[in-house]
Design a protein around this motif. Structure first.
Motif, PDB file in Angstrom:
ATOM      1  N   PRO A   1       1.095  -1.528  -0.049  1.00 15.76           N
ATOM      2  CA  PRO A   1      -0.048  -0.033  -0.218  1.00 15.76           C
ATOM      3  C   PRO A   1       0.774   1.032   0.107  1.00 15.76           C
ATOM      4  O   PRO A   1       2.128   1.396   0.586  1.00 15.76           O
ATOM      5  CB  PRO A   1      -0.780  -0.495   1.189  1.00 15.76           C
ATOM      6  N   ASN A   2       0.524   2.419  -0.817  1.00 13.79           N
ATOM      7  CA  ASN A   2       0.921   3.760  -0.436  1.00 13.79           C
ATOM      8  C   ASN A   2       2.485   3.907  -1.743  1.00 13.79           C
ATOM      9  O   ASN A   2       2.044   3.057  -2.461  1.00 13.79           O
ATOM     10  CB  ASN A   2       1.189   3.800   0.937  1.00 13.79           C
ATOM     11  N   ARG A   3       3.255   4.332  -0.525  1.00 16.56           N
ATOM     12  CA  ARG A   3       4.520   4.687  -1.271  1.00 16.56           C
ATOM     13  C   ARG A   3       5.696   3.741  -0.921  1.00 16.56           C
ATOM     14  O   ARG A   3       6.188   3.763   0.408  1.00 16.56           O
ATOM     15  CB  ARG A   3       4.706   6.361  -1.367  1.00 16.56           C
ATOM     16  N   ILE A   4       6.945   3.195  -2.112  1.00 15.93           N
ATOM     17  CA  ILE A   4       8.275   2.785  -1.942  1.00 15.93           C
ATOM     18  C   ILE A   4       9.449   3.910  -1.825  1.00 15.93           C
ATOM     19  O   ILE A   4       9.218   4.376  -3.462  1.00 15.93           O
ATOM     20  CB  ILE A   4       8.300   1.458  -2.368  1.00 15.93           C
ATOM     21  N   ALA A   5       9.673   4.965  -1.361  1.00 14.38           N
ATOM     22  CA  ALA A   5      10.454   6.459  -1.184  1.00 14.38           C
ATOM     23  C   ALA A   5      11.569   5.280  -2.774  1.00 14.38           C
ATOM     24  O   ALA A   5      12.165   4.252  -2.369  1.00 14.38           O
ATOM     25  CB  ALA A   5      11.766   6.252   0.023  1.00 14.38           C
ATOM     26  N   ASP A   6      11.703   6.239  -3.584  1.00 12.10           N
ATOM     27  CA  ASP A   6      12.988   5.923  -4.983  1.00 12.10           C
ATOM     28  C   ASP A   6      12.374   4.353  -5.534  1.00 12.10           C
ATOM     29  O   ASP A   6      13.168   4.260  -6.812  1.00 12.10           O
ATOM     30  CB  ASP A   6      14.400   5.740  -3.741  1.00 12.10           C
ATOM     31  N   GLY A   7      11.511   3.599  -4.829  1.00 17.16           N
ATOM     32  CA  GLY A   7      11.361   2.352  -5.762  1.00 17.16           C
ATOM     33  C   GLY A   7      12.430   1.469  -5.233  1.00 17.16           C
ATOM     34  O   GLY A   7      12.014   0.253  -6.000  1.00 17.16           O
ATOM     35  N   ARG A   8      13.109   1.546  -4.050  1.00 20.29           N
ATOM     36  CA  ARG A   8      14.012   0.726  -3.719  1.00 20.29           C
ATOM     37  C   ARG A   8      13.311   0.424  -2.273  1.00 20.29           C
ATOM     38  O   ARG A   8      12.895   1.141  -1.369  1.00 20.29           O
ATOM     39  CB  ARG A   8      15.396   1.507  -3.786  1.00 20.29           C
ATOM     40  N   TYR A   9      13.777  -0.985  -2.584  1.00 17.44           N
ATOM     41  CA  TYR A   9      13.814  -2.131  -0.901  1.00 17.44           C
ATOM     42  C   TYR A   9      14.823  -3.396  -0.978  1.00 17.44           C
ATOM     43  O   TYR A   9      15.202  -3.674  -2.852  1.00 17.44           O
ATOM     44  CB  TYR A   9      12.359  -2.223  -0.975  1.00 17.44           C
TER      45      TYR A   9
ATOM     46  N   THR B   1       8.138   7.975  -6.111  1.00 17.36           N
ATOM     47  CA  THR B   1       7.538   6.439  -5.351  1.00 17.36           C
ATOM     48  C   THR B   1       7.474   5.766  -6.623  1.00 17.36           C
ATOM     49  O   THR B   1       7.339   6.094  -7.325  1.00 17.36           O
ATOM     50  CB  THR B   1       6.982   7.078  -4.623  1.00 17.36           C
ATOM     51  N   ALA B   2       7.534   4.831  -5.574  1.00 17.64           N
ATOM     52  CA  ALA B   2       6.349   3.834  -6.679  1.00 17.64           C
ATOM     53  C   ALA B   2       5.592   3.667  -5.782  1.00 17.64           C
ATOM     54  O   ALA B   2       5.136   2.783  -4.434  1.00 17.64           O
ATOM     55  CB  ALA B   2       7.024   2.184  -6.576  1.00 17.64           C
ATOM     56  N   LEU B   3       4.246   3.053  -6.603  1.00 21.06           N
ATOM     57  CA  LEU B   3       3.052   4.079  -5.614  1.00 21.06           C
ATOM     58  C   LEU B   3       1.557   2.906  -6.352  1.00 21.06           C
ATOM     59  O   LEU B   3       1.688   2.682  -7.143  1.00 21.06           O
ATOM     60  CB  LEU B   3       2.084   5.231  -5.927  1.00 21.06           C
ATOM     61  N   HIS B   4       1.103   2.682  -5.135  1.00 22.21           N
ATOM     62  CA  HIS B   4       0.237   2.055  -4.575  1.00 22.21           C
ATOM     63  C   HIS B   4      -0.367   0.173  -5.710  1.00 22.21           C
ATOM     64  O   HIS B   4      -1.208  -0.285  -5.556  1.00 22.21           O
ATOM     65  CB  HIS B   4      -1.112   2.387  -5.615  1.00 22.21           C
TER      66      HIS B   4
ATOM     67  N   ASN C   1       6.362   4.853 -10.600  1.00 24.39           N
ATOM     68  CA  ASN C   1       4.791   5.485 -11.166  1.00 24.39           C
ATOM     69  C   ASN C   1       4.642   7.098 -10.526  1.00 24.39           C
ATOM     70  O   ASN C   1       3.075   7.288 -11.157  1.00 24.39           O
ATOM     71  CB  ASN C   1       3.713   4.365 -11.511  1.00 24.39           C
ATOM     72  N   GLU C   2       5.289   7.474  -9.612  1.00 28.39           N
ATOM     73  CA  GLU C   2       5.306   8.668  -9.138  1.00 28.39           C
ATOM     74  C   GLU C   2       5.708   9.428  -9.112  1.00 28.39           C
ATOM     75  O   GLU C   2       6.476   9.790  -8.563  1.00 28.39           O
ATOM     76  CB  GLU C   2       4.308   8.708  -7.521  1.00 28.39           C
ATOM     77  N   PRO C   3       6.527  10.151 -10.570  1.00 29.86           N
ATOM     78  CA  PRO C   3       7.170  10.575 -10.325  1.00 29.86           C
ATOM     79  C   PRO C   3       7.786  12.072 -10.173  1.00 29.86           C
ATOM     80  O   PRO C   3       8.841  12.025  -9.424  1.00 29.86           O
ATOM     81  CB  PRO C   3       7.345  11.032 -12.407  1.00 29.86           C
ATOM     82  N   GLU C   4       5.967  12.671 -10.026  1.00 31.80           N
ATOM     83  CA  GLU C   4       6.739  13.864  -9.123  1.00 31.80           C
ATOM     84  C   GLU C   4       7.329  13.822  -7.998  1.00 31.80           C
ATOM     85  O   GLU C   4       8.042  14.813  -7.304  1.00 31.80           O
ATOM     86  CB  GLU C   4       5.426  14.545  -9.300  1.00 31.80           C
TER      87      GLU C   4
END
Length: 302
Positions: A56-64, A82-85, A76-79
């Motif tokens: 759910p919600n956001r993953i910072a920089d899409g990295r984990y 984050t990697a969102l939803h 998918n939230e470039p502004e």
């Protein structure tokens, strides 16, 4: 490509669920909208009614990182970077069963470089005199343990009055503060003395909320309930869930770039884990191979 949609009715409730993303496009009670919907020929705006998994919600920089390996998800939230939803809100789900008052859809997340795990998801949507119920089952069908989280994304509607006049009851004593620019988690803080304390129901006013909350007060059956009412109309909508979701995201839908869509409804998103849980590990569900996870929530008219 045209995707199917499924209408269910019962107990005065009518819902329309899409085959694309298992999104809830419409929900009414005796003809009154309980959520902000969208048209049959319209792409889902602002994640209205989305089914959100496996995070759910956001993953910072899409990295984990997980089990000693690093992964990178598409942004998918470039502004906000984050990697969102999650991964399933824009993919086709398979029909399992459709009855007059219930529909069950299924989706499999296949292993990929960004998320190398296999999950089988099943969502059953049903209506009766108690409301509109969603029951979710996730099964790890792969050969390695998998990180997982889930939530819905409805924008509840209390009535015809503006959102600022609606009264919110949110039984949460802790808020997760976020950075103002990227909405990434900072710290858990008591809601007491902040604009986010709605433990005693009062008007939303001009407060802007896009935060996760926890430490939820629950009834004797372990259920937490958020209510939003329109005093001028004498109407409202409630959402309840059990202890499998220790968090809830609340969003007043402030969309300055889309003024025609701003503050039309109140997003209420029961979550199994907080934002960025793939990195923090807080309340993260980890499914061993063959293991399953159950959760669910109910939306009802007040």
């Amino acid at each position: 490509m045209n995707h199917p949609e499924y209408r269910i009715e019962g107990g005065g409730y009518t819902a329309v669920v899409l085959g694309l993303g298992a999104a809830v496009r419409e929900l009414t009670h005796e003809g009154r909208p309980l959520v902000v919907g969208f048209a049959a020929d319209e792409e889902m705006p602002n994640f209205r009614g989305a089914f959100v998994a496996p995070w759910p919600n956001r993953i910072a920089d899409g990295r984990y990182s997980f089990d000693g390996s690093d992964f990178e998800l598409p942004i998918n939230e470039p502004e906000r970077g984050t990697a969102l939803h999650g991964l399933v809100f824009d993919v086709a789900w398979t029909l399992v069963e459709h009855a007059p008052s219930a529909v069950t859809l299924a989706c499999t997340i296949r292993p990929a470089d960004a998320y190398p795990f296999e999950l089988s998801l099943q969502a059953r949507f049903s209506v009766d005199g108690q409301g509109f119920r969603t029951d979710v089952t996730a099964v790890n069908t792969g050969d390695r343990r998998a990180p997982y989280g889930v939530c819905p994304h409805p924008y509840l509607v209390a009535g015809a009055s503006p959102l600022d006049e609606w009264v919110l009851e949110l039984p949460a004593s802790t808020v997760l503060t976020v950075t103002p620019d990227r909405l990434l988690p900072v710290a858990k803080e008591p809601v007491a003395g902040t604009p986010f304390d709605f433990r005693s129901a009062h008007a939303i006013g001009d407060v802007q909320i896009d935060h996760a909350f926890t430490d939820l007060a629950r009834d004797g059956a372990g259920r937490a309930t958020v209510r939003v009412t329109d005093p001028a109309q004498g109407t409202g909508t409630a959402m309840e869930w059990d202890g499998s979701c220790p968090w809830v995201q609340i969003h007043t839908a402030d969309l300055p770039k889309k003024p025609e869509n701003t503050r039309l409804g109140l997003a209420v998103e029961p979550m199994t884990c907080p934002p960025d849980a793939f990195n923090t590990g807080e309340d993260l569900v980890v499914l061993e191979p063959g293991e399953s996870h159950l959760t669910g929530w109910t939306i009802s008219a007040v």
